[in-house]
Design an enzyme around this catalytic site. Structure first.
Site, PDB file in Angstrom:
ATOM      1  N   TYR A   5      -7.090   5.866   4.249  1.00  0.00           N
ATOM      2  CA  TYR A   5      -7.258   4.858   3.197  1.00  0.00           C
ATOM      3  C   TYR A   5      -6.372   3.635   3.463  1.00  0.00           C
ATOM      4  CZ  TYR A   5      -6.028   2.085  -0.708  1.00  0.00           C
ATOM      5  OH  TYR A   5      -5.755   0.973  -1.458  1.00  0.00           O
ATOM      6  N   THR A  25       1.913   5.366  -7.770  1.00  0.00           N
ATOM      7  CA  THR A  25       2.864   4.546  -8.529  1.00  0.00           C
ATOM      8  C   THR A  25       2.119   3.584  -9.455  1.00  0.00           C
ATOM      9  OG1 THR A  25       4.371   4.629  -6.651  1.00  0.00           O
ATOM     10  CG2 THR A  25       4.796   2.908  -8.253  1.00  0.00           C
ATOM     11  N   GLU A  51       0.826  -1.212   0.000  1.00  0.00           N
ATOM     12  CA  GLU A  51       0.000   0.000   0.000  1.00  0.00           C
ATOM     13  C   GLU A  51       0.860   1.263   0.000  1.00  0.00           C
ATOM     14  OE1 GLU A  51      -3.060   0.275  -0.581  1.00  0.00           O
ATOM     15  OE2 GLU A  51      -3.680  -1.814  -0.419  1.00  0.00           O
ATOM     16  N   ASP A 104     -10.037   5.254  -1.951  1.00  0.00           N
ATOM     17  CA  ASP A 104      -8.936   5.890  -2.694  1.00  0.00           C
ATOM     18  C   ASP A 104      -9.515   6.582  -3.925  1.00  0.00           C
ATOM     19  OD1 ASP A 104      -9.559   3.867  -4.438  1.00  0.00           O
ATOM     20  OD2 ASP A 104      -7.511   3.115  -4.648  1.00  0.00           O
TER      21      ASP A 104
END
Ligand code: SF4
Length: 369
Positions: free
Chosen positions: A129, A52, A46, A147
């Site tokens: 999150y 990314t 995470e 998210d």
């Protein structure tokens, strides 16, 4: 939940949830962290995956797990090693927080990971999150993980017109997500919504004909193939322009490196000492030697190559390398004076790594040695 936030009937979203979970069973991508989700591997995943791409993050995730297979070994590693392994991922505060959290878990908590989302949120670098994702996936806690993918899917599903980056829009999404969450397997439900956002309900051209929620979705599906008007956003942060000079002090064989302070851009990384020359579009050239080098101990050799742009999230940085030749009295108070090859083993910003080999080659060619 307020009536306003529910724009589809409960009986419909119950059916939609079942269809979503069935769709996920069949269509989910085979990702290694889904095979046996432990708190350590999921937490690493995470943190690495924030901002990314999956293919890039996967490489780093595998490498971290190979070098540091458990939290004790991660905690015991020097921060410099972690920053070096993180090189190229950007947002280096994530690596520093990862290391801090590893030390808290390994030492203060005697190796015991947090056992719910509220505890996870007390760890450095872990926001709502990430805490919800780890806790629901690894511990089965009933907590919605929200998210960017989830914001997009739910705002379209409910037809939310309010901007999702403002409290009114955000609250509607949170309220619905809490209620919609599957009681039996909340981790799988969270993953299914995120997967739908990543692969079907994409920012541009969502594939509504492939979507398990198509029959209940309140978005304008007539616009398939174009960019939908939902989600709406109130506005973006203005990008700041700045000009940065890297001072390259080298005798051809050695280079002077300095470690940046922990806070701020490229925190904790090594660099050629740099200074913001000016905010705006133009340099005020040529630069003065930085105070810590001592003006009398270096002589200017001019600029190396062309200036180049480096883009960070809210900054457009125009960078240049300015060459300096040290005299016999060059003894800076801080930093390290290292052979080029040794210096390249330090954790450095990508902006430097892009040009390192060319710069090193050009300087060793000029060297009298
Ligand atoms: S039907 Fe289309 S807009 Fe609605 S959730 Fe599915 S992919 Fe997104």
């Amino acid at each position: 939940m307020q009536e306003k936030s529910v724009m589809i009937q409960k009986k419909d979203w119950i059916v939609g949830r079942r269809l979503l979970l069935e769709w996920f069973e069949v269509h989910q991508r085979a990702l290694p962290w889904r095979e046996n989700p432990t708190p350590y591997a999921t937490w690493l995943c995470e943190i690495i995956m924030q901002q990314t791409r999956i293919d890039q993050g996967l490489r780093y995730w595998n490498e971290f797990l190979t070098i540091w297979p458990d939290v004790q070994r991660l905690a015991a590693a020097p921060l410099d090693d972690i920053l070096k392994a993180w090189q190229g991922l950007g947002y280096y505060s994530r690596a520093r927080n990862l290391h801090r959290a590893a030390r808290i878990i390994a030492s203060d908590r005697k190796g015991k990971f947090p056992t719910n989302a509220a505890e996870w949120r007390t760890m450095p670098g872990v926001g709502p999150y990430t805490a919800a994702a780890i806790s629901s996936i690894c511990l089965g806690e009933r907590v919605a993980a929200i998210d960017g993918n989830v914001l997009r899917v739910i705002s379209r599903l409910l037809g939310i017109e309010e901007p999702i980056d403002r409290p009114a829009g955000r609250k509607q999404i949170e309220a619905f997500s809490d209620e919609w969450l599957d009681d039996i397997d909340p981790g799988k439900h969270n993953e299914a919504v995120m997967e739908l956002g990543a692969t079907v309900c994409t920012p541009r051209a969502p594939q509504c004909s492939e979507c398990p929620l198509a029959n209940i979705c309140k978005s304008d599906q007539a616009n398939v193939g174009s960019t939908p008007s939902i989600p709406r956003k109130a506005g973006k942060t203005k990008v700041q322009n700045m000009n940065l000079t890297f001072h390259v002090v080298t005798d051809g064989q050695h280079i002077w490196m300095r470690q940046r302070p922990e806070n701020g851009v490229w925190g904790g990384l090594w660099e050629f000492p740099s200074h913001v020359e000016s905010d705006g579009d133009e340099y005020t050239s040529p630069p003065l030697p930085p105070r810590e080098m001592g003006a009398a101990t270096v002589s200017s050799q001019g600029m190396w190559g062309q200036s180049f742009e480096h883009i960070l999230s809210h900054r457009r940085i125009t960078c240049r390398f300015w060459l300096w030749k040290p005299s016999a009295g060059f003894h800076p108070d801080e930093g390290r004076w290292l052979p080029w090859r040794e210096a390249h083993k330090l954790a450095i910003p990508r902006a430097l790594d892009r040009f390192w080999l060319d710069l090193e080659k050009s300087q060793s060619t000029n060297s009298p040695h």
